[in-house]
Motif scaffolding. Sequence first.
Motif, PDB file in Angstrom:
ATOM      1  N   ARG A  40       0.716  -1.149   0.129  1.00 11.89           N
ATOM      2  CA  ARG A  40      -0.110   0.109   0.039  1.00 11.89           C
ATOM      3  C   ARG A  40       1.089   1.060  -0.021  1.00 11.89           C
ATOM      4  NH1 ARG A  40      -4.421   1.671  -1.435  1.00 11.89           N
ATOM      5  NH2 ARG A  40      -4.862   3.083   0.316  1.00 11.89           N
ATOM      6  N   GLU A  43       2.415   1.756  -3.381  1.00 11.20           N
ATOM      7  CA  GLU A  43       1.330   2.205  -4.513  1.00 11.20           C
ATOM      8  C   GLU A  43       1.094   3.690  -4.011  1.00 11.20           C
ATOM      9  OE1 GLU A  43      -1.170  -1.999  -4.777  1.00 11.20           O
ATOM     10  OE2 GLU A  43      -1.628  -0.988  -3.524  1.00 11.20           O
ATOM     11  N   SER A  47       1.842   6.497  -6.737  1.00 11.64           N
ATOM     12  CA  SER A  47       0.688   7.376  -7.252  1.00 11.64           C
ATOM     13  C   SER A  47       1.029   8.921  -7.324  1.00 11.64           C
ATOM     14  CB  SER A  47      -0.639   7.246  -6.428  1.00 11.64           C
ATOM     15  OG  SER A  47      -1.024   6.053  -6.696  1.00 11.64           O
ATOM     16  N   SER A  55      -3.082   3.333  -7.798  1.00 15.69           N
ATOM     17  CA  SER A  55      -2.112   2.437  -8.333  1.00 15.69           C
ATOM     18  C   SER A  55      -2.329   1.059  -7.725  1.00 15.69           C
ATOM     19  CB  SER A  55      -0.560   2.874  -8.036  1.00 15.69           C
ATOM     20  OG  SER A  55      -0.604   4.045  -8.713  1.00 15.69           O
ATOM     21  N   VAL A  56      -2.078   0.113  -8.410  1.00 19.74           N
ATOM     22  CA  VAL A  56      -2.101  -1.237  -7.934  1.00 19.74           C
ATOM     23  C   VAL A  56      -0.729  -2.317  -8.618  1.00 19.74           C
ATOM     24  CG1 VAL A  56      -3.711  -3.378  -8.218  1.00 19.74           C
ATOM     25  CG2 VAL A  56      -4.617  -1.128  -8.409  1.00 19.74           C
ATOM     26  N   PHE A  57      -0.286  -2.496  -7.229  1.00 18.51           N
ATOM     27  CA  PHE A  57       1.246  -3.153  -7.530  1.00 18.51           C
ATOM     28  C   PHE A  57       0.856  -4.550  -8.030  1.00 18.51           C
ATOM     29  CE2 PHE A  57       5.289  -4.353  -5.403  1.00 18.51           C
ATOM     30  CZ  PHE A  57       6.051  -4.390  -6.337  1.00 18.51           C
ATOM     31  N   MET A 189       2.508  -2.057 -12.316  1.00 20.78           N
ATOM     32  CA  MET A 189       1.795  -1.160 -11.705  1.00 20.78           C
ATOM     33  C   MET A 189       0.595  -0.695 -12.497  1.00 20.78           C
ATOM     34  SD  MET A 189       2.028   0.094  -8.514  1.00 20.78           S
ATOM     35  CE  MET A 189       3.008   0.643  -7.663  1.00 20.78           C
ATOM     36  N   CYS A 191      -2.246   2.271 -13.055  1.00 16.44           N
ATOM     37  CA  CYS A 191      -2.495   3.462 -12.515  1.00 16.44           C
ATOM     38  C   CYS A 191      -3.782   3.970 -13.181  1.00 16.44           C
ATOM     39  CB  CYS A 191      -1.272   4.378 -12.861  1.00 16.44           C
ATOM     40  SG  CYS A 191       0.272   3.543 -12.147  1.00 16.44           S
ATOM     41  N   TYR A 198     -10.128   1.324 -10.294  1.00 11.48           N
ATOM     42  CA  TYR A 198      -9.152   0.887  -9.214  1.00 11.48           C
ATOM     43  C   TYR A 198      -9.605  -0.326  -8.175  1.00 11.48           C
ATOM     44  CZ  TYR A 198      -6.843   1.130  -4.667  1.00 11.48           C
ATOM     45  OH  TYR A 198      -6.273   1.012  -3.388  1.00 11.48           O
TER      46      TYR A 198
END
Length: 384
Positions: A40, A43, A47, A55-57, A189, A191, A198
Motif C-alpha cells: 500500500r 502504491e 501514485s 495504483s495497483v502493484f 503497476m 494506474c 481501481y
Amino acid sequence: MEIKNLSWPLMSNNVTADDRNAMIEFLKTDAFLTNGPRVREFEEAWSKWLGVKYSVFVNSGASANLLTMTWVKNNIRTARVLVPAVTWVSDIATVLQNDLKPVFADISLKTLGIEEKYFPTCQVAFVTHLLGFSAFTKGIQHEVPYVLIEDCCESHGATFNGKKLGTFGLISNFSFYFAHHMSTIEGGMICTNDEEIYEEMRTLRSHGLLREIRSQSRKDKLATTYPHLSDQFIFLRSGYNVRNNEIGAVLGLSQLRRLDENNEKRRQNFEIFLNELSRDSGKFITDFHTEGSCNYALTLILKEADHALRTKLEAFLKACEVEFRRGLSGGGNQLRQPYLEAFKWNKDDFPNAEHVSDYGWYIGNYPDLAHDKIRDLCRLLRQF
Ligand SMILES: Cc1ncc(COP(=O)(O)O)c(C=O)c1O
C-alpha cells in the motif's frame, strides 16, 4: 576498423547495496510478507510520484497489461484495440487472451509510437511509449471518442508537455522488470484516476475477491447481494493471482527515492549519444522527437536498409563487448512472430516497423554509464 573493449552490458547496478540492505533489514523483522502495508505504501508513493489517484502493484508489466485488457473485455466487450506493430508481446497477447480484436498500426520513426491521428480509429487505443519516447506529439483532446490506455513500461519519468506519461490515459501500465528505469526484480503497476477501475483492478489482481475492494460501503453493499456466501469468500469475477509482495514493495520504495536523479543521468547520456552520433555522415537516424523523453536504452537505427552494414555493425558491437538487441523492443514488428501467424498482413503497410526490425537496435543506458564510453562508441561508429 578500430575495436575497443567497452564492456557495456544492457543494464548495470540496477539493484544497489542500499536496496539490498533495505530488503535485509525488512526481512530481519517479523513483518507480514505477502501483499500488505508495504505494498500500500509503495502504491501510494508511486501514485504521488506519477500524479494519479490510484495504483495497483502487480507481479509484472505483462500482468498489468493482462488486467487492463481484462477490464476492457469486462467493460467494453467486443472492442477493437489499436496496437502498435512494434511493442512488447504482452501488449498484443493480452488483447488476444481476452478475445478482443487487435488492429495493428505502423510506428513513426520520430517517436517509435503510433501517430495520434490513428487513435480514434478503434474503440480502444493501447499506446506504447517505446524506449522512453513519448508517442504523443500534438496532444490529446479531453473528450475523445475512444478509450486511451498507455503502456509506460519503458518510459518511467518521460513527459509530454511537461506532464508525466501515464497520466493521460484512462489506465496506464508500468513494468519494474530488472532491465527498466527502476526495478522490483519483477513487478508492474496499474494506474488510474478512476475509483471504479481501481477497485476492479484490485479484485482482478486477487482471484476476483470481493474482500479486496477498498471502499467499505461498496464492499458491504455488494456483500448483502450474496447473503448465502461468507464475505471472505465471494469471488466477483474470474480473476487472477498476480499480486506482488512486501519485499518487492520495500525494494520499490527504496528505488523510487532515486528514480528522478537516475533518470536525469539517463537523459544526459542519451543527449551525449545523439549529439555525438549526429556528427556522423548520416548513417544513423538521430532526429527523434526527444522532447520529454527518458530512455533506459540508447537507440541505434540505420537510415538505409543495408544488410552488409548490419552484419558489420553487429560484429563490431560484439567485438567491442557492447550488448545489444536487434529490432528495438520485443524484437521489432510483432506481425512477424509465430504467435500471430493467423494474421494476414502486408509488409508495405508497416514500412517503419519492418525497417526497425532489421536495422534498429538498442543498447544499455544506465545511470553509471561513463560519458567517455558513450563518446568512444560514437567515435568508433562514425568510422564505419
Ligand atoms: C512496452 C512493454 N510492455 C510490457 C512489458 C512487460 O513487462 P514485464 O517484463 O514486467 O512483464 C514490457 C517488458 O519489457 C515492455 O517493454
